[in-house]
Enzyme design. Structure first.
Site, short mmCIF file in Angstrom:
data_model
loop_
_atom_site.label_atom_id
_atom_site.label_comp_id
_atom_site.label_asym_id
_atom_site.label_seq_id
_atom_site.Cartn_x
_atom_site.Cartn_y
_atom_site.Cartn_z
CB ALA A 1 -5.43 -12.06 11.68
NE ARG B 1 -2.85 -1.60 2.99
CZ ARG B 1 -2.85 -2.93 3.10
NH1 ARG B 1 -3.33 -3.68 2.14
NH2 ARG B 1 -2.37 -3.51 4.17
CE LYS C 1 -12.01 -6.15 7.17
NZ LYS C 1 -11.66 -7.59 7.30
CG ASP D 1 -12.07 -10.53 8.90
OD1 ASP D 1 -11.11 -10.03 9.51
OD2 ASP D 1 -12.12 -10.64 7.66
CB CYS E 1 -5.68 -17.27 -4.60
SG CYS E 1 -4.59 -16.86 -3.23
CB CYS F 1 -7.83 -23.85 -4.47
SG CYS F 1 -7.18 -25.53 -4.30
CA CA Z 1 -9.00 -10.13 8.40
#
Ligand code: CA
Length: 737
Positions: free
Chosen positions: A224, A162, A374, A347, A658, A655
């Protein structure tokens, strides 16, 4: 840098410096061919001392040099608001592409460019760094930290970076494989490289931009989702030596606390064996320096695993997960903390950008910190002591009804508790707002933010439901919700998910009022830049770079880049010309969700570019390539129902993160339905031998054996055939109409 480039650069620097030092103006203004000859001798030395010499004073006075973009958020307060006005509501129609640079990658691009005295410092995928002439786009130097291809596997969200920090003649970058690296700003040569990781066997990554202040460079890391323990560190900017380290979650209780704050944190973790999985709390994005209090604020991430029933079955808040933690910048000692989501279960990171401001709150002048993490609440905290001043919902969220302003705690909605039954919950793990930058106008107190409404069907890990125990998978996904059977969870979860959408908002953090909102077809859009010219810039998932009226949200200008955006724009000015710059190229956390429709990457691919605009810019992008997504004929593979079921579970566990849920990728990482027969012939070599490791597809022989790989391949082929037949049927029914 090769010798050819080095030589060219040195002569360019000599010319530029000599003219600017001697005449106090740019080479162009000097307009004198004799300057180079009248140069004083020790040019090398003056070069070392003048390129990118930015320090606290310059960043603190960023408004006095609006032509530069000196730090990640432009100033230490991270307002990301440009005072420049040449590009404004009246002139916006003339905005055009000045130049572009092909970044040579189809992986996700997320960086904020830093612009200092005519030079742009920019990071790209795989933590590569460029110094670029900010007027012409010419590359001055290039640095490749040579991240091993296999490290890509450790990243939740692609091989992203970033941005860099520029400070006192050096450029700092965190590499995906966990090193903090100092480069000479003039040459791009490595000055030092420090290993920031406490355990290289765990899946740590660095994707965030370092921040530099007070003679130190501050950096955290990610991981995490995969089982790590979070922390952030301060390193001596000059030498790279560790100054302090602050852990965000407690470690193995049989060992002593690393620092006193861990004793406080440990009391809030109960009954589990979190330290074996790591606990989480990674500081993967936002670290902000506060010159008013000499604080460093850490934006702390989610738990590892996500589910508290596994992580800390005895309850507790699990400090310092999902918290904003204020530290003394020099000692790393904690001054205060505020936990946005006690006992995080979803999350809900608090790693989103933090903005520092001065606001009058209920008649009192306060120095405040603003964050839209979030979890869907927009927080206003007093920076002196962490006192909660406001917590308005900035998007629809169902996990909590409100924040109790007496206790400072969210009031959870028991109706969507997913411990017994899977539920659709808003926001999902992608958040009401993620790392994509927001922009703050201090005159109006309004925040311009890229918000999202995207739910997820959360359900407990099936193994845990059956056995009451959870097995940690080293170097695998460790989230605690059911991922292997995610398609069934999606089909059966209670509640109805709203249609996912993005909303660019002008939001008042004090009143909770949405001044305007622009709904977007897709939610995964880019960061935001607002300007004194009355404009709000944002790139979208559809590949459009838009300028909105800051008062109404009306779209005043749009440029089709045919490449989806995530990265934030910046603005700078050189020789009286204002520029707006940003990178195009999507991905990130959206790799998992995959094909959600409308993404430009599905139609045009994801050819990463740096785009720079100015008034009357006349450059043109090459015509877009339409990606052929016709599923090719598949190899004959016979598999039993049971083997296909195994393949489905393993595909999603290993898998899908991604390559996308249901083998439908979002057009960034390979869509495995499109594998040709010759690639299928290599399938085992790719998955077990790592023959494509250099592009990030490392071996998975630690998690999968030959039989597993056969089953996964059979599932991929079955999915490809299913969609191939559906496409053929669609075509024939269209032809029949
Ligand atoms: Ca996370």
């Amino acid at each position: 840098m090769n010798n050819f480039k080095k030589r060219n650069f040195v002569s360019a620097v000599v010319l530029f410096l000599v003219s600017s030092i001697l005449f106090g103006c740019s080479a162009e203004q000097a307009g004198n061919n004799d300057v180079a000859e009248s140069a004083p001798e020790p040019v090398e030395e003056s070069k070392q001392n003048t390129v990118a010499m930015i320090d606290e004073q310059r960043i603190n006075n960023a408004d006095s040099e609006p032509g530069n973009w000196l730090a990640h958020g432009r100033n230490y307060e991270e307002h990301r608001f440009s005072p420049l006005t040449e590009i404004n509501r009246e002139t916006i129609g003339q905005l055009g592409l000045a130049w572009f640079k092909d970044m040579g990658t189809n992986r996700t691009l997320e960086a904020t460019p830093i612009v200092v005295d005519g030079i742009m410092y920019l990071s790209s995928a795989w933590s590569k760094v460029y110094a670029i002439d900010a007027v012409t786009g010419e590359e001055i130097w290039f640095y490749d930290p040579k991240v091993p291809g296999a490290w890509a596997r450790k990243s939740c969200c692609d091989v992203v970076n970033r941005g860099v920090a520029v400070y006192k003649g050096r450029v700092y970058v965190g590499s995906l494989d966990g090193f903090l690296i100092a480069l000479d700003a003039a040459t791009g040569e490595e000055v030092w490289r420090t290993d920031t990781l406490i355990d290289r066997s765990r899946d740590y990554t660095i994707t965030g931009a370092p921040r530099a202040a007070n003679g130190k460079v501050y950096i955290g890391n990610g991981g995490a989702e995969r089982g790590v323990r979070g922390y952030a560190s301060a390193f001596d900017a000059e030498t790279g030596e560790l100054v302090w380290r602050f852990y965000t979650v407690p470690g193995d209780p049989s060992k002593p606390f690393e620092h006193p704050e861990m004793e406080l944190a440990a009391e809030t973790w109960k009954g589990g064996e979190w330290w074996k999985i790591g606990g989480g709390g990674t500081v993967w994005n936002s670290i902000v320096y506060d010159p008013d209090f000499n604080h460093i604020y850490l934006g702390v991430g989610n738990g590892s695993p996500w589910t508290r029933a596994i992580r800390s079955p005895g309850g507790g808040d699990n400090l310092f997960l999902s918290s904003i933690v204020a530290l003394d910048a020099d000692s790393g000692k904690m001054k205060w903390y505020y936990q946005t989501t006690p006992g995080d279960n979803w999350d809900y990171t608090a790693t989103q950008d933090m903005v520092l401001a001065d606001l009058e709150v209920d008649g009192v002048d306060r120095k405040v910190l603003l964050q839209a993490p979030k979890n869907g609440f927009f927080y206003v905290l007093d920076r002196s002591n962490g006192e909660l001043l406001r917590a308005h919902k900035y998007v629809n969220s169902t996990w909590a009804t409100h924040v109790d302003m007496e206790t400072g705690r969210p009031v959870e909605n028991p109706e969507v508790d997913y411990i017994k039954e899977a539920h659709w919950i808003l926001p999902g793990p992608i958040g009401g707002h993620n790392w994509q930058a927001m922009s703050y106008d201090k005159k109006t107190g309004l925040m311009y933010l890229p918000a999202m409404e995207v739910a997820l069907s959360y359900g407990m890990d099936e193994e845990w439901e059956k056995t009451g125990s959870y097995e940690f998978t080293p170097n695998g996904l460790n989230v605690g919700i059911e991922v292997g059977r995610i398609l069934e969870v999606v089909a059966n979860a209670k509640g109805t998910p709203p249609k996912p959408k993005g909303i660019l908002k002008a939001f008042n953090p004090l009143t909770g009022e949405q001044v305007w909102g622009v709904e977007q077809l897709h939610y995964w859009n880019g960061g935001v830049l607002a300007t004194e010219g009355g404009l709000v810039f944002q790139g979208t998932a559809l590949g459009e770079f838009n300028a909105h009226d800051i008062d109404t949200g009306e779209t005043l200008w749009s440029f089709n880049a045919y490449t989806a955006f995530l990265a934030p724009p910046v603005s700078y000015q050189i020789d009286g010309v204002q520029y707006v710059a940003l990178m195009a190229g999507t991905g990130g956390a959206e790799l998992w969700t995959g094909d959600t429709g409308n993404l430009a990457s599905l139609k045009y691919g994801n050819f990463g570019k740096l785009l720079v605009f100015k008034l009357d810019g006349k450059a043109e992008l090459p015509p877009p390539t339409i990606i052929d997504r016709t599923i090719p004929e598949q190899p004959e593979i016979s598999a039993t129902e049971e083997e296909l079921e195994q393949g489905y579970l393993l595909y999603h566990d290993v898998c899908s993160l991604c390559h996308g849920i249901g083998v439908r990728s979002g057009g960034v990482v390979k869509d495995l339905r499109l594998l040709t027969k010759d690639k299928h012939a290599m399938f085992k070599d790719i998955v077990l031998e790592g023959v494509l490791e250099s592009i990030g597809m490392a071996s998975f022989d630690d998690l999968l054996d030959e039989k597993d790989v056969e089953n996964i391949q059979a599932y991929i082929v079955a999915r490809a055939n299913e969609d191939r037949e559906a496409a053929a049927q669609n075509q024939s029914s269209e032809a029949g109409e």
